[in-house]
Design a protein around this motif. Structure first.
Motif, PDB file in Angstrom:
ATOM      1  N   GLN A 248       0.835  -1.195   0.000  1.00 45.22           N
ATOM      2  CA  GLN A 248       0.000   0.000   0.000  1.00 45.22           C
ATOM      3  C   GLN A 248       0.870   1.244   0.000  1.00 45.22           C
ATOM      4  O   GLN A 248       1.800   1.353   0.795  1.00 45.22           O
ATOM      5  CB  GLN A 248      -0.873  -0.036   1.257  1.00 45.22           C
ATOM      6  N   LYS A 249       0.583   2.152  -0.928  1.00 44.53           N
ATOM      7  CA  LYS A 249       1.428   3.341  -1.052  1.00 44.53           C
ATOM      8  C   LYS A 249       1.228   4.236   0.155  1.00 44.53           C
ATOM      9  O   LYS A 249       0.098   4.573   0.508  1.00 44.53           O
ATOM     10  CB  LYS A 249       1.010   4.139  -2.294  1.00 44.53           C
ATOM     11  N   PRO A 250       2.323   4.658   0.777  1.00 44.38           N
ATOM     12  CA  PRO A 250       2.169   5.628   1.860  1.00 44.38           C
ATOM     13  C   PRO A 250       1.772   6.988   1.292  1.00 44.38           C
ATOM     14  O   PRO A 250       1.966   7.258   0.106  1.00 44.38           O
ATOM     15  CB  PRO A 250       3.547   5.669   2.512  1.00 44.38           C
ATOM     16  N   ALA A 251       1.245   7.840   2.138  1.00 41.62           N
ATOM     17  CA  ALA A 251       0.714   9.138   1.690  1.00 41.62           C
ATOM     18  C   ALA A 251       1.775   9.962   0.992  1.00 41.62           C
ATOM     19  O   ALA A 251       1.524  10.594  -0.039  1.00 41.62           O
ATOM     20  CB  ALA A 251       0.157   9.903   2.897  1.00 41.62           C
ATOM     21  N   ILE A 252       2.989   9.914   1.538  1.00 44.13           N
ATOM     22  CA  ILE A 252       4.049  10.764   0.995  1.00 44.13           C
ATOM     23  C   ILE A 252       4.376  10.372  -0.440  1.00 44.13           C
ATOM     24  O   ILE A 252       4.682  11.208  -1.282  1.00 44.13           O
ATOM     25  CB  ILE A 252       5.285  10.723   1.904  1.00 44.13           C
ATOM     26  N   LEU A 253       4.246   9.080  -0.732  1.00 47.28           N
ATOM     27  CA  LEU A 253       4.539   8.614  -2.081  1.00 47.28           C
ATOM     28  C   LEU A 253       3.482   9.131  -3.060  1.00 47.28           C
ATOM     29  O   LEU A 253       3.808   9.591  -4.153  1.00 47.28           O
ATOM     30  CB  LEU A 253       4.604   7.082  -2.096  1.00 47.28           C
ATOM     31  N   CYS A 254       2.229   9.068  -2.637  1.00 43.19           N
ATOM     32  CA  CYS A 254       1.150   9.582  -3.490  1.00 43.19           C
ATOM     33  C   CYS A 254       1.362  11.065  -3.764  1.00 43.19           C
ATOM     34  O   CYS A 254       1.169  11.539  -4.890  1.00 43.19           O
ATOM     35  CB  CYS A 254      -0.216   9.388  -2.807  1.00 43.19           C
TER      36      CYS A 254
END
Lengths: 223, 482
Positions: A188-194
């Motif tokens: 699951q992509k962390p927020a910072i990556l998005c």
């Protein structure tokens, strides 16, 4: 915990962009001699393929290394088809008997895919049941490590996206699934990556896009 | 797995032929470059060896390009031996090209081309490259040959590490490599994915008890860990000449093996020089200048010398060591006479190391070393006689007698060569002095004896002739002194 470096790196590159069909292709030429190619889906804005070309080695042409997306692999080895543009000088593309060495086509095959929320890895040709696999996030190696307790498969999967945001992989984000001889690992992509990906898209907005190849072709045909 | 049934005897000690200088293992110097009396096959010649040691140090530091060293001395005073010693002292990493002065006269190549190839063979380039290698233990290997004997071979190999296992299909070329290396189940190997080079690291510990009979050289290694495919930084050492050849032809590197290199264009060389310098800037390559040794340098002619003059100015030049046994003589291709047969302007750029004739004690020591090298047990008295012969005639003649005396000794089923054997071979084989004496005595009975009044011209022609064996060269030199 920041993606500043990566954004600056992308900014430093000479960028070319073109649209073909539903894909927007971007070619980055970095000042250090490396090249990166990306393919974005026009509808979703998600990267479908990304490949790197490292600087020229001693002999021969540099090859494209696929970081993300399906490798255009031919199942029919013996046919000796023409090389795919993105396949570079891949051993698979040579005529039968001319290759030096290749993994047999029953060997496990790893592919990576990115969706809006997740990063997915699919490992095909893994017939063992789900409880054989042990998928761990290794913060030290900054990678996800797949082990099998029957000692048949082992793979260190680096996660360059997380490196770019300088965060280590976290075990809690990993989920695995096994079906049809395929092991699917979802991260699951962390927020910072998005957030980073959104920034990159903003950056690419400013890059001029060449004519649509389809339009061009149609124009040529009309003449 | 038909392969395992015929276990081949491997790793037997290789039988090597014994050459004139195969007893030399180095320069025989200690840490502060002082020459030891007898060491690493070298005897006496202390000053020359110390000087050579300084040269070796200069080459090792690799900072200075294009120096020229001349080894000058009488015949059989160990000039070539010192050069061989330098090569050994430099080790395998530093390129050492050895050639004879007359090697450059070829019909297929101009003299200067041969010289510049030799110069470029002596410059090594260490290139760091990241390659993908496969490292694992062979679990199973299958190679199927078609029944007709020709056509495609099909090969499969299963490799494993402690963590994983993968099947690979083998291409035709790599099957050859596998067969050449005699890879079998239980071996730990590496395969360079790009070049297809197969390298055997040893046998896996887990297979240690498979066979009772293993050669002494069989190495046992651990089964590798982790993934089969690894990225490793490897260091290639190639010479500039090899890069030239690869880039000069469409055949690519195959020309390297066929030796059919032809002339290489200067443009190609310039391009490669630039490229190598670029790599060095980027930190990808290191230049490793070596040594070019030209034996019998008086065989070069004036064109070569003037070419060398210029070539040594380049910053890509190696250290050139030359050897000659000539005194003041004619420079080949001219009528001028010059010391060592080398033009003064080139001599001016050289540092000259002189070798001096061996003393009787040193000769004895050398003969002793040669006896050991040729596995010949010699009685001390026989050795004394042989030393005497060596001082009266020449060292080379005495060394020839070791082999022949050893054979005579074996004919009478003895193990130790005694004085009788040496006397016998001394009477059987003439040395140069006795031979020329006989010639002088019976000159009139030989054919074409009437030409003798033109002796000088004949000698001049012979002096410029093709490459001859050194001992005849000695005779020639001595004849000139008469």
């Amino acid at each position: 915990m920041s993606y500043e470096n990566w954004l600056n790196y992308l900014q430093s590159a000479e960028k070319n962009s073109m649209i073909s069909g539903k894909l927007r292709k971007v070619l980055y030429k970095f000042p250090d001699g490396r090249q990166m190619a990306e393919e974005y889906n026009m509808d979703t804005g998600v990267v479908q393929r990304r490949a790197w070309r490292k600087c020229k080695q001693l002999m021969g042409e540099p090859e494209w290394e696929i970081e993300l997306g399906e490798e255009p692999r031919q199942l029919n080895f013996a046919a000796g088809n023409k090389p795919n543009p993105a396949g570079g000088g891949d051993a698979d593309n040579m005529a039968a008997g001319e290759f030096t060495l290749r993994e047999s086509n029953t060997a496990p095959l790893l592919t990576k895919r990115v969706t809006k929320k997740n990063i997915e890895w699919r490992i095909r040709n893994l017939p063992y049941p789900i409880d054989v696999y042990n998928v761990r996030a290794d913060a030290e190696q900054r990678a996800i490590i797949v082990r099998t307790n029957n000692k048949k498969y082992y793979k260190v999967i680096p996660v360059p996206e997380l490196d770019r945001c300088s965060i280590p992989p976290v075990q809690a984000n990993i989920s695995t699934h096994h079906q049809f001889n395929t092991l699917i690992i979802t991260y699951q992509k962390p927020a910072i990556l998005c957030e980073m990906e959104a920034q990159v898209l903003l950056l690419l907005k400013n890059v001029e896009t060449e004519t649509d190849m389809d339009d061009l072709l149609k124009g040529l045909l009309a003449k | 797995m038909g392969e395992t049934e015929k276990i081949e005897v491997r790793d037997i000690t290789r039988i090597e032929r014994i050459g004139a200088h195969s007893h030399i293992r180095g320069l025989g110097l200690d840490d502060v470059l002082e020459a030891r009396a007898v060491s690493q096959g070298m005897v006496g010649q202390k000053d020359a060896r110390r000087a050579a040691g300084v040269v070796v140090q200069m080459v090792r530091e690799g900072k200075i390009a294009g120096r020229c060293i001349l080894l000058a001395g009488e015949p059989s005073t160990g000039k070539t031996a010192i050069a061989v010693g330098m090569a050994q002292a430099l080790g395998t990493e530093t390129p050492f090209t050895s050639m004879s002065g007359s090697e450059i006269y070829s019909l297929e190549m101009s003299k200067t081309e041969a010289l510049s190839q030799a110069l470029r063979k002596s410059i090594g380039v260490r290139i760091k490259e990241e390659t993908e290698i496969i490292e694992g233990e062979v679990v199973e290997i299958q190679i199927e040959r078609p029944a007709t004997g020709t056509g495609q071979k099909v090969g499969k190999v299963t490799l494993k590490t402690t963590e994983m296992e993968t099947n690979y299909d083998l291409g035709n070329k790599i099957i050859e490599c596998f067969m050449k290396e005699k890879i079998q189940a239980g071996d730990v190997i590496t395969i360079d994915k790009a070049s297809g080079k197969v390298n055997k690291l040893g046998r896996s510990f887990t297979r240690a008890r498979d066979y009772d009979a293993t050669g002494a050289q069989t190495r046992f290694v651990q089964c590798p860990e982790g993934e089969l495919q690894k990225r490793k930084e490897v260091v290639h050492t190639v010479t500039l000449h090899e890069i030239d050849v690869i880039n000069s032809r469409t055949h690519g590197f195959l020309a390297l093996f066929s030796g059919d290199t032809g002339e290489i264009k200067q443009e190609v060389r310039d391009q490669i020089n630039n490229k190598v310098l670029e790599w060095r800037e980027e930190g990808k390559a290191e230049i490793n200048p070596g040594v070019l040794f030209i034996d019998e340098v008086h065989m070069l002619d004036i064109e070569c010398f003037s070419y060398l003059n210029r070539a040594l100015e380049s910053d890509m030049a190696p250290v050139v060591v030359m050897a000659t046994n000539r005194g003041i003589t004619r420079i080949r291709g001219t009528n001028y006479r010059s010391p060592h047969g080398i033009p003064i302007d080139l001599l001016d750029r050289m540092i000259i190391i002189r070798t001096v004739p061996y003393t009787e004690k040193e000769v004895k020591e050398i003969l002793k070393i040669r006896c050991e090298e040729e596995d010949c047990i010699m009685h001390p008295d026989a050795l004394t006689i042989l030393t005497r012969i060596a001082t009266d005639t020449s060292l080379r003649y005495a060394i020839q007698l070791i082999t022949t005396a050893n054979l005579v000794c074996r004919r009478r089923k003895a193990t130790e060569v005694n004085t009788e054997d040496v006397k016998k071979v001394y009477s059987l084989f003439l040395d140069e002095n006795r031979s020329s004496k006989i010639l002088k005595e019976y000159q009139d009975d030989y054919m074409f004896s009437e030409i003798s009044e033109h002796e000088e011209e004949a000698a001049a022609v012979a002096g410029g002739g093709a490459k001859r064996r050194l001992d005849t060269g000695d005779g020639d030199a001595q004849a000139m002194e008469h």
